[in-house]
Design an enzyme around this catalytic site. Structure first.
Site, PDB file in Angstrom:
ATOM      1  N   ASP A  64      22.320   4.060 -77.714  1.00 24.75           N
ATOM      2  CA  ASP A  64      22.573   5.490 -77.890  1.00 24.75           C
ATOM      3  C   ASP A  64      21.266   6.255 -77.714  1.00 24.75           C
ATOM      4  OD1 ASP A  64      21.467   4.738 -80.367  1.00 24.75           O
ATOM      5  OD2 ASP A  64      22.628   6.225 -81.470  1.00 24.75           O
ATOM      6  N   TYR A  66      17.840   8.544 -77.978  1.00 24.72           N
ATOM      7  CA  TYR A  66      16.813   8.768 -78.994  1.00 24.72           C
ATOM      8  C   TYR A  66      17.231   9.942 -79.870  1.00 24.72           C
ATOM      9  CZ  TYR A  66      13.795   5.913 -75.934  1.00 24.72           C
ATOM     10  OH  TYR A  66      13.257   4.919 -75.166  1.00 24.72           O
ATOM     11  N   PHE A  77      16.481   4.907 -72.340  1.00 20.40           N
ATOM     12  CA  PHE A  77      15.083   4.483 -72.488  1.00 20.40           C
ATOM     13  C   PHE A  77      14.065   5.559 -72.101  1.00 20.40           C
ATOM     14  CE2 PHE A  77      17.293   0.366 -72.222  1.00 20.40           C
ATOM     15  CZ  PHE A  77      16.773  -0.270 -73.346  1.00 20.40           C
ATOM     16  N   HIS A 186      16.571  -7.776 -76.331  1.00 16.43           N
ATOM     17  CA  HIS A 186      16.205  -6.360 -76.241  1.00 16.43           C
ATOM     18  C   HIS A 186      14.685  -6.205 -76.261  1.00 16.43           C
ATOM     19  CE1 HIS A 186      16.074  -2.067 -77.292  1.00 16.43           C
ATOM     20  NE2 HIS A 186      17.289  -2.012 -76.786  1.00 16.43           N
TER      21      HIS A 186
END
Length: 224
Positions: A64, A66, A77, A186
């Site tokens: 989701d 920031y 990202f 991740h």
């Protein structure tokens, strides 16, 4: 929400007519009216505006947006110019440096990737300020699954970056033999050392694209 007007509309336009999307739209509209939501409403669909379906070479899947001020702008990202580089993106840059020798830039603005065909997709496209995952399970996942299915149906070489368990759950949807699915932990500081570092996904991606007669991605983000 700024309307999608390019070729994505042909592929996923039916989603906008479904009951879940009407409920999602009303929920999101109400959220924006009463609290601070990121990204700005007219940037929710930036990933699709910047990267038309016909141009997608790579799908990089995040979770989701920031949730701090002036960060999210509709690309997974990526952060707006002038913002600190988030820890996960710092680790992405470290891996790029090790893998392809890319210099580590002074910003986290990834639109250059999107313009080259990297679909920077989050599974959830909005979030309350300072409340991670606050718009989870409201319908965005159904919508972004439709996006992933549309990419999976493309009859040309495409690469997927599935980093972390939530992204890897989408692997079952990806059954196109012309596509390459790359999975790793991740890049967050909590998990990057479990195999994200050293995964060499960027070089593997470019090798695959070149082998299939496509231009590789120029992953170098320039300093601002």
């Amino acid at each position: 929400m700024a309307a999608i007007t390019n070729d994505w509309l042909d592929a996923i336009g039916d989603e906008f007519k479904k009951e879940y999307y009407r409920d999602l739209y009303n929920f999101v509209k109400d959220e924006y009216s009463k609290t601070v939501i990121y990204p700005p409403a007219d940037e929710i669909f930036n990933a699709f505006h910047f990267t038309p379906l016909s141009k997608v070479k790579v799908l990089l899947l995040g979770q989701d947006p920031y949730h701090n001020e002036n960060q999210a702008h509709g690309l997974s990202f990526s952060v707006q110019p002038g913002q600190d580089i988030p820890p996960s993106l710092q680790n992405i840059y470290k891996e790029l440096n090790e893998d392809l020798g890319c210099d580590i830039p002074n910003n986290g603005f990834l639109k250059k990737w999107a313009d080259q065909g990297v679909l920077l997709l989050n599974t959830v496209l909005t979030v309350r300020a300072h409340q991670a995952n606050s718009h989870k399970n409201r319908g965005w996942e159904l919508f972004t699954d439709a996006i992933i299915n549309a990419v999976n149906k493309q009859d040309r070489p495409i690469v997927y970056f599935l980093w972390g368990a939530p992204a890897q759950k989408k692997a079952a949807m990806l059954n196109n033999p012309k596509h390459l699915v790359l999975q790793a932990p991740h890049p967050s500081p909590l998990s990057a050392y479990r195999g994200f570092f050293g995964c060499r996904h960027f070089s593997k991606c470019n090798d695959f694209l070149v082998k299939n007669g496509l231009e590789p991605i120029d992953w170098q983000i320039e300093n601002i």
